[in-house]
Design a protein around this motif. Structure first.
Motif, mmCIF file in Angstrom:
data_model
loop_
_atom_site.group_PDB
_atom_site.id
_atom_site.type_symbol
_atom_site.label_atom_id
_atom_site.label_comp_id
_atom_site.label_asym_id
_atom_site.label_seq_id
_atom_site.Cartn_x
_atom_site.Cartn_y
_atom_site.Cartn_z
ATOM 1 N N PHE A 1 -6.417 5.430 5.760
ATOM 2 C CA PHE A 1 -6.761 3.992 6.285
ATOM 3 C C PHE A 1 -6.857 3.169 5.329
ATOM 4 O O PHE A 1 -6.613 1.875 5.492
ATOM 5 N N ARG A 2 -7.226 3.456 4.026
ATOM 6 C CA ARG A 2 -7.353 2.458 2.847
ATOM 7 C C ARG A 2 -6.114 1.920 2.634
ATOM 8 O O ARG A 2 -6.031 0.913 2.264
ATOM 9 N N LYS A 3 -4.846 2.483 2.760
ATOM 10 C CA LYS A 3 -3.246 2.279 2.471
ATOM 11 C C LYS A 3 -3.062 1.213 3.593
ATOM 12 O O LYS A 3 -2.455 0.412 3.168
ATOM 13 N N TYR A 4 -3.340 1.733 4.930
ATOM 14 C CA TYR A 4 -2.505 0.877 5.834
ATOM 15 C C TYR A 4 -3.596 -0.092 6.925
ATOM 16 O O TYR A 4 -2.781 -0.888 7.406
ATOM 17 N N CYS A 5 -4.768 0.124 6.663
ATOM 18 C CA CYS A 5 -5.564 -0.674 7.275
ATOM 19 C C CYS A 5 -5.890 -2.164 6.630
ATOM 20 O O CYS A 5 -6.090 -2.241 5.464
ATOM 21 N N PRO A 6 -6.165 -3.196 7.450
ATOM 22 C CA PRO A 6 -6.256 -4.520 7.006
ATOM 23 C C PRO A 6 -7.799 -4.187 6.100
ATOM 24 O O PRO A 6 -8.802 -3.904 6.117
ATOM 25 N N CYS A 7 -7.697 -5.264 4.940
ATOM 26 C CA CYS A 7 -8.511 -4.878 3.680
ATOM 27 C C CYS A 7 -9.999 -5.376 4.121
ATOM 28 O O CYS A 7 -10.892 -5.104 3.551
ATOM 29 N N ASP A 8 -9.982 -6.347 5.298
ATOM 30 C CA ASP A 8 -11.399 -6.826 5.746
ATOM 31 C C ASP A 8 -11.980 -6.103 6.721
ATOM 32 O O ASP A 8 -12.871 -6.174 7.461
ATOM 33 N N THR A 9 -11.257 -4.623 7.097
ATOM 34 C CA THR A 9 -11.793 -3.966 8.122
ATOM 35 C C THR A 9 -12.989 -3.228 7.399
ATOM 36 O O THR A 9 -12.575 -2.481 6.291
#
Length: 264
Positions: free
Chosen positions: A161-169
């Motif tokens: 998730f930390r690789k692919y998810c938007p950083c503001d999530t």
């Protein structure tokens, strides 16, 4: 020796079975994140059946605005089918995806029918990318996601998730169970638990051991310096030492070997 083995296995469990909340409840969300409800709750295939009951209890508390079940067919699917068939005795699930099996169980036992399904993914990597693609296609842009996976794989899911998810999530881990080892009458065993379809001891150890080489960020691992499937994971020295001790004292064949720890 079994006492030391149990101690070191429990170090791996505490590292891998990430839980950012002490309980999956609106009160805990409010206490830590200042929200009463997450935008999305996801249960990923790979979890033992216990995960569906944990998911259902969270659903009953309206823990999220939207719910998603993720999982096609992979190396854990046949085991899930066998374990769930008795609870879905009148339904043939021999060709069903993991997400579909979860959905059938949730409908039959809890009358939960509002879950989105992702049924094509085959591993932890495309579990995440396919889920995010589905959300994009539905124009859903969650700012807070609680995600649930088998305790042995929760840390790796977090790194994905930390690789692919938007950083503001806001990403919130909640492993579907957390069971430690103990020693009774000088015999290694699992602590007393009521976990539905818990892995047997040998399989549980195999899964725990298999994660450390994957998470180690070197040429053999899944991190940026290796296969680049996941974000970097900081592995404490205590965890490395526990793994090395277990590698030397247990005859465990993991799904992926790592020469970093080969001492024989």
């Amino acid at each position: 020796m079994n006492t030391l083995i149990a101690k070191n296995l429990n170090i791996l469990i505490d590292f891998l079975a990430k839980r950012d909340l002490t309980a999956l409840s609106p009160d805990e969300l409010q206490a830590k994140y200042k929200i009463n409800q997450a935008d999305l709750l996801i249960l990923f295939g790979g979890s033992i059946p216990e995960g569906t009951d944990v998911f259902a209890k969270a659903h009953q508390q309206n823990i999220a605005k939207n719910y998603l079940l993720v999982g096609g067919a992979g190396h854990t699917t046949e085991a899930l089918r066998q374990k769930m068939q008795s609870s879905l005795a009148d339904i043939d699930i021999s060709t069903k995806s993991e997400a579909e099996i979860f959905a059938l169980y949730l409908k039959n036992k809890y009358n939960i029918t509002d879950c989105l399904l992702e049924t094509k993914s085959t591993n932890c990597g495309n579990n995440i990318t396919n889920a995010l693609e589905l959300l994009k296609n539905l124009d859903l842009k969650p700012k807070s996601i609680i995600f649930m996976q088998d305790a042995t794989m929760q840390n790796r899911m977090d790194a994905g998730f930390r690789k692919y998810c938007p950083c503001d999530t806001t990403l919130i881990n909640y492993a579907t169970y957390k069971v430690h080892f103990t020693v009774q009458n000088d015999k290694l065993c699992l602590e007393q638990n009521n976990i539905w379809q818990m892995w047997n001891i040998d399989k549980y150890i195999e899964l725990l051991m298999g994660e450390i080489p994957r998470l180690t960020d070197n040429i053999n691992g899944y991190g940026p310096q290796g296969k680049d499937f996941i974000a970097h994971v900081d592995i404490p020295q205590e965890v490395h030492s526990a793994y090395q001790y277990l590698y030397q004292h247990l005859n465990i064949k993991t799904r992926q070997a790592n020469s970093l720890y080969a001492t024989k």
